[in-house]
Design a protein around this motif. Structure first.
Motif, PDB file in Angstrom:
ATOM      1  N   TRP A  97      40.851 -10.001 -19.903  1.00 47.54           N
ATOM      2  CA  TRP A  97      39.455 -10.276 -19.587  1.00 47.54           C
ATOM      3  C   TRP A  97      38.593  -9.856 -20.771  1.00 47.54           C
ATOM      4  O   TRP A  97      39.022  -9.112 -21.648  1.00 47.54           O
ATOM      5  N   LYS A  98      37.352 -10.305 -20.766  1.00 49.42           N
ATOM      6  CA  LYS A  98      36.419  -9.968 -21.844  1.00 49.42           C
ATOM      7  C   LYS A  98      36.049  -8.480 -21.755  1.00 49.42           C
ATOM      8  O   LYS A  98      35.782  -7.958 -20.671  1.00 49.42           O
ATOM      9  N   PRO A  99      36.023  -7.803 -22.913  1.00 50.42           N
ATOM     10  CA  PRO A  99      35.551  -6.419 -22.892  1.00 50.42           C
ATOM     11  C   PRO A  99      34.063  -6.390 -22.588  1.00 50.42           C
ATOM     12  O   PRO A  99      33.300  -7.174 -23.147  1.00 50.42           O
ATOM     13  N   LEU A 100      33.681  -5.541 -21.674  1.00 49.83           N
ATOM     14  CA  LEU A 100      32.277  -5.400 -21.290  1.00 49.83           C
ATOM     15  C   LEU A 100      31.641  -4.256 -22.077  1.00 49.83           C
ATOM     16  O   LEU A 100      30.609  -4.421 -22.700  1.00 49.83           O
ATOM     17  N   ALA A 101      32.275  -3.088 -22.043  1.00 52.06           N
ATOM     18  CA  ALA A 101      31.718  -1.928 -22.741  1.00 52.06           C
ATOM     19  C   ALA A 101      32.765  -0.818 -22.810  1.00 52.06           C
ATOM     20  O   ALA A 101      33.628  -0.729 -21.937  1.00 52.06           O
ATOM     21  N   PRO A 102      32.655   0.033 -23.821  1.00 49.67           N
ATOM     22  CA  PRO A 102      33.469   1.255 -23.840  1.00 49.67           C
ATOM     23  C   PRO A 102      32.699   2.371 -23.151  1.00 49.67           C
ATOM     24  O   PRO A 102      31.487   2.264 -22.948  1.00 49.67           O
ATOM     25  N   SER A 103      33.402   3.415 -22.774  1.00 53.05           N
ATOM     26  CA  SER A 103      32.726   4.606 -22.274  1.00 53.05           C
ATOM     27  C   SER A 103      33.608   5.815 -22.552  1.00 53.05           C
ATOM     28  O   SER A 103      34.792   5.676 -22.857  1.00 53.05           O
ATOM     29  N   TYR A 104      33.004   6.978 -22.430  1.00 49.76           N
ATOM     30  CA  TYR A 104      33.729   8.229 -22.626  1.00 49.76           C
ATOM     31  C   TYR A 104      33.370   9.150 -21.479  1.00 49.76           C
ATOM     32  O   TYR A 104      32.186   9.363 -21.192  1.00 49.76           O
ATOM     33  N   ARG A 105      34.359   9.670 -20.809  1.00 46.86           N
ATOM     34  CA  ARG A 105      34.121  10.592 -19.696  1.00 46.86           C
ATOM     35  C   ARG A 105      34.455  11.999 -20.167  1.00 46.86           C
ATOM     36  O   ARG A 105      35.628  12.365 -20.287  1.00 46.86           O
ATOM     37  N   GLU A 106      33.424  12.769 -20.460  1.00 43.63           N
ATOM     38  CA  GLU A 106      33.603  14.100 -21.031  1.00 43.63           C
ATOM     39  C   GLU A 106      34.400  15.038 -20.137  1.00 43.63           C
ATOM     40  O   GLU A 106      35.252  15.774 -20.625  1.00 43.63           O
ATOM     41  N   ASP A 107      34.106  15.028 -18.832  1.00 39.49           N
ATOM     42  CA  ASP A 107      34.784  15.968 -17.939  1.00 39.49           C
ATOM     43  C   ASP A 107      36.279  15.695 -17.828  1.00 39.49           C
ATOM     44  O   ASP A 107      37.059  16.591 -17.549  1.00 39.49           O
TER      45      ASP A 107
END
Length: 164
Positions: free
Chosen positions: A39-49
């Motif tokens: 699928w198309k990449p929508l967005a990256p993210s980072y989960r600090e916890d």
């Protein structure tokens, strides 16, 4: 239609069903979407916890809805959130990259079927084995509870990031 063509068609359909039967299924009946990485990449993210790097991908229905600014997204929208442990790049330690695969989570839009959870069905598959998360369908209360702070955004934390 010739008999041999019917037999070939039946074998093809049976092979498709057999492959679908091998997919892991969450306790609420949502099966893993095997094509989620195409699928198309929508967005990256980072989960600090959690120390997770995440990539959110969207099927064509979800992506079209997001691009059109639809809120809520249309039924048939599916988002995948793929998580890896964040690790330092061995040759460039100031860079962080995906390490070991952790899990993939899905949000599936069906406003009637999932009316009790804002129109979204949730599923999570953990580890390299893609083990379904949750002991029973009640696990979705955990997912939905986390998403309620963004109810005004159709329960989505992620949106299309701006690019030039």
């Amino acid at each position: 239609m010739p008999k041999t063509l019917w037999i070939v068609l039946a074998l093809v359909l049976m092979a498709g069903w057999a492959g679908a039967a091998d997919l892991p299924v969450a306790p609420n009946g949502i099966a893993l979407y095997p094509e989620f990485m195409s699928w198309k990449p929508l967005a990256p993210s980072y989960r600090e916890d959690k120390g997770h790097i995440r990539l959110i991908t969207a099927n064509d229905v979800a992506l079209a809805g997001l691009r059109a600014g639809k809120n809520p997204l249309p039924d048939g929208s599916v988002l995948a959130k793929v998580a890896w442990k964040a690790v330092k790049h061995p040759a460039f330690p100031v860079a962080t990259e995906p390490g070991e695969f952790v899990q993939v989570e899905f949000m599936v839009k069906d406003s009637r079927k999932y009316a009790a959870t804002g129109g979204w069905g949730f599923a999570r598959f953990v580890g390299k084995e893609l083990k379904p998360y949750g002991k029973d369908p009640g696990f979705v209360a955990e997912c939905f509870g986390c998403h309620t702070p963004v109810a005004a955004k159709d329960y989505l934390f992620t949106s299309l990031p701006s690019v030039p």
